[in-house]
Design a protein around this motif. Structure first.
Motif, mmCIF file in Angstrom:
data_model
loop_
_atom_site.group_PDB
_atom_site.id
_atom_site.type_symbol
_atom_site.label_atom_id
_atom_site.label_comp_id
_atom_site.label_asym_id
_atom_site.label_seq_id
_atom_site.Cartn_x
_atom_site.Cartn_y
_atom_site.Cartn_z
ATOM 1 N N ASN A 1 7.906 7.461 0.353
ATOM 2 C CA ASN A 1 9.242 7.081 0.959
ATOM 3 C C ASN A 1 9.193 7.787 2.307
ATOM 4 O O ASN A 1 8.756 8.714 2.846
ATOM 5 N N ARG B 1 9.615 11.012 -2.663
ATOM 6 C CA ARG B 1 9.431 9.952 -3.569
ATOM 7 C C ARG B 1 8.054 9.354 -3.627
ATOM 8 O O ARG B 1 7.709 9.196 -2.171
ATOM 9 N N VAL C 1 6.248 -2.791 -6.679
ATOM 10 C CA VAL C 1 7.090 -3.182 -5.579
ATOM 11 C C VAL C 1 8.371 -3.667 -6.415
ATOM 12 O O VAL C 1 9.337 -3.728 -6.268
ATOM 13 N N ALA C 2 7.993 -4.434 -7.590
ATOM 14 C CA ALA C 2 9.260 -4.879 -8.541
ATOM 15 C C ALA C 2 9.827 -4.175 -9.279
ATOM 16 O O ALA C 2 11.047 -4.113 -9.169
ATOM 17 N N ALA C 3 9.382 -2.955 -9.523
ATOM 18 C CA ALA C 3 9.953 -1.928 -10.098
ATOM 19 C C ALA C 3 10.656 -0.668 -9.418
ATOM 20 O O ALA C 3 11.582 -0.024 -9.817
ATOM 21 N N VAL C 4 10.260 -0.637 -8.029
ATOM 22 C CA VAL C 4 10.776 0.425 -7.385
ATOM 23 C C VAL C 4 11.378 0.049 -6.130
ATOM 24 O O VAL C 4 10.663 -0.611 -5.217
ATOM 25 N N SER C 5 12.577 -0.022 -6.104
ATOM 26 C CA SER C 5 13.445 -0.601 -4.945
ATOM 27 C C SER C 5 13.036 -0.165 -3.616
ATOM 28 O O SER C 5 12.994 -0.913 -2.896
ATOM 29 N N TRP C 6 12.793 1.036 -3.431
ATOM 30 C CA TRP C 6 12.523 1.607 -2.128
ATOM 31 C C TRP C 6 11.069 0.915 -1.643
ATOM 32 O O TRP C 6 10.917 1.109 -0.472
ATOM 33 N N ALA D 1 10.060 -1.638 -2.018
ATOM 34 C CA ALA D 1 9.869 -3.235 -1.329
ATOM 35 C C ALA D 1 10.173 -3.363 0.302
ATOM 36 O O ALA D 1 10.265 -4.455 0.716
ATOM 37 N N ARG D 2 11.035 -2.248 0.590
ATOM 38 C CA ARG D 2 11.571 -2.376 1.955
ATOM 39 C C ARG D 2 10.546 -2.322 3.058
ATOM 40 O O ARG D 2 9.461 -1.882 2.791
#
Length: 79
Positions: free
Chosen positions: A17, A22, A71-76, A78-79
């Motif tokens: 990130n 992360r 990407v579906a499981a980890v919110s950051w 997907a940005r």
């Protein structure tokens, strides 16, 4: 390296990130399947990466499928 990433698995990509605390590792297993795991790095862990989820047990047919699941499981991610 976390014990959730077996030494026989090849990490293909590590995505951090913006804060560099992360990370998601995408890997390939010797059987040809792919997976991912999520890690954190905090001061109390002496800067070591620590697994924070249990995603490494799931198997995917391709790196792209593993990335899509990450990407579906980890919110950051997907940005």
């Amino acid at each position: 390296m976390s014990t959730r990433i077996d030494k026989s698995w090849v990490v293909l990509e590590s995505i951090e990130n913006d804060e560099h605390d992360r990370c998601v590792d995408l890997f390939r297993r010797p059987d040809g399947s792919f997976g991912f795991e999520v890690f954190r790095r905090d001061i109390e862990d002496a800067g070591l990466w620590t697994a924070v989820a249990y995603h490494s047990g799931a198997a995917y047919a391709s790196k792209e499928a593993a990335r899509a699941a990450a990407v579906a499981a980890v919110s950051w991610l997907a940005r």
